[in-house]
Design an enzyme around this catalytic site. Structure first.
Site, mmCIF file in Angstrom:
data_model
loop_
_atom_site.group_PDB
_atom_site.id
_atom_site.type_symbol
_atom_site.label_atom_id
_atom_site.label_comp_id
_atom_site.label_asym_id
_atom_site.label_seq_id
_atom_site.Cartn_x
_atom_site.Cartn_y
_atom_site.Cartn_z
ATOM 1 N N ASP A 114 -6.426 11.217 -71.422
ATOM 2 C CA ASP A 114 -7.246 10.201 -71.425
ATOM 3 C C ASP A 114 -7.979 9.998 -72.672
ATOM 4 O OD1 ASP A 114 -6.522 10.065 -68.691
ATOM 5 O OD2 ASP A 114 -8.496 10.928 -68.103
HETATM 6 N N1 URA Z 1 -6.841 15.002 -66.317
HETATM 7 C C1 URA Z 1 -7.891 13.889 -66.376
HETATM 8 O O1 URA Z 1 -8.252 13.264 -65.579
HETATM 9 N N2 URA Z 1 -7.691 13.268 -67.578
HETATM 10 C C2 URA Z 1 -6.854 13.899 -68.480
HETATM 11 O O2 URA Z 1 -7.070 13.573 -69.689
HETATM 12 C C3 URA Z 1 -6.096 15.066 -68.319
HETATM 13 C C4 URA Z 1 -6.202 15.429 -66.967
#
Ligand code: URA
Length: 245
Positions: A114
């Protein structure tokens, strides 16, 4: 020359590495800008070896040529960059040399982090390798360090390990995951799947909230301490093998 060394036309190779159209590459050659093993290349149609050590043997305009495919990079993804060309905002690809955005085959991240997640990110132009890393049957685990809004209560590890946890809006339970608390509001979570926002949604499913998330391992490969946020480099063959250990 050894018959098993893959060869490519110089103009096609450099065009695929993003140095311009084949015509532009021909201009570079005409201006004596391409040197292989100390010799100025005169023919844009000449066959040249496509080998991993080409950057040590070939220069373009006085600089080592970019590494040919297959290319895999390790990056310490910083905050506030996205992993997709399509999402709005600055992308991880913009941290690489601009020319690399024109490479063929193109570079893709192996899975996504993310915008507000930091840590170990792999980027490759090798589709078979990408699939091998993300294929469920490869069992490549990913470890995250999560900082939480509320203290852990003590029962969450068993819930995550049980293989029955269902995320909001999904119909298949999550595979078992390993939670290792490292403080009241901090824990490592190791997962083998890659569902959308998985770690944040797992903590939401147990009534908590992730305030910071960092990936520090993919399989047996750890994010090197000397790779600062935003930094990247080519993955070594040893690091590549470590992913599957
Ligand atoms: N899980 C998440 O919630 N975000 C990420 O970036 C990776 C795994």
């Amino acid at each position: 020359m050894n018959a098993r060394v893959p060869m490519a036309r110089l103009d096609r190779l450099l065009a695929n590495l993003g140095y311009g159209s084949r015509r532009e590459v021909a201009d570079l050659v005409r201006h004596k800008q391409v040197v292989l093993d100390g010799e100025v290349l005169k023919d844009a149609g000449a066959k040249v070896p496509v080998v991993a050590d080409l950057p040590e043997r070939m220069t373009v305009a006085g600089k080592p040529v970019d590494p040919p495919a297959p290319l895999t990079l390790i990056m310490h993804k910083p905050l506030d960059v996205v992993c997709s060309h399509k999402e709005p905002g600055r992308s991880v690809y913009e941290l690489l040399p601009r020319r690399w955005q024109a490479r063929m085959p193109g570079l893709s991240t192996i899975g996504r982090l993310d915008k507000d997640t930091t840590g170990l990110l792999l980027i490759t132009d090798d589709g078979a390798f990408l699939h091998r890393v993300i294929a469920p049957k490869s069992h490549v685990a990913k470890r995250y360090r999560a900082t939480l809004d509320r203290p852990l209560e003590g029962w969450e590890a068993e819930t995550f390990a049980g293989g029955k946890l269902m995320l909001d809006g999904e119909t298949d339970p999550l595979a078992p995951a390993v939670l290792e608390p490292i403080g009241p509001r901090e824990a490592f979570l190791t997962i083998t799947e890659g569902r959308y926002h998985q770690v944040r949604r797992m903590f939401a499913a147990v009534g908590n909230h992730v305030t910071a998330l960092h990936r520090d391992r993919i399989g047996g490969l750890a994010l090197p301490d000397d790779l600062a946020p935003g930094a990247w480099r080519q993955l070594t063959p040893e690091e590549l093998a470590a992913i599957f250990r």
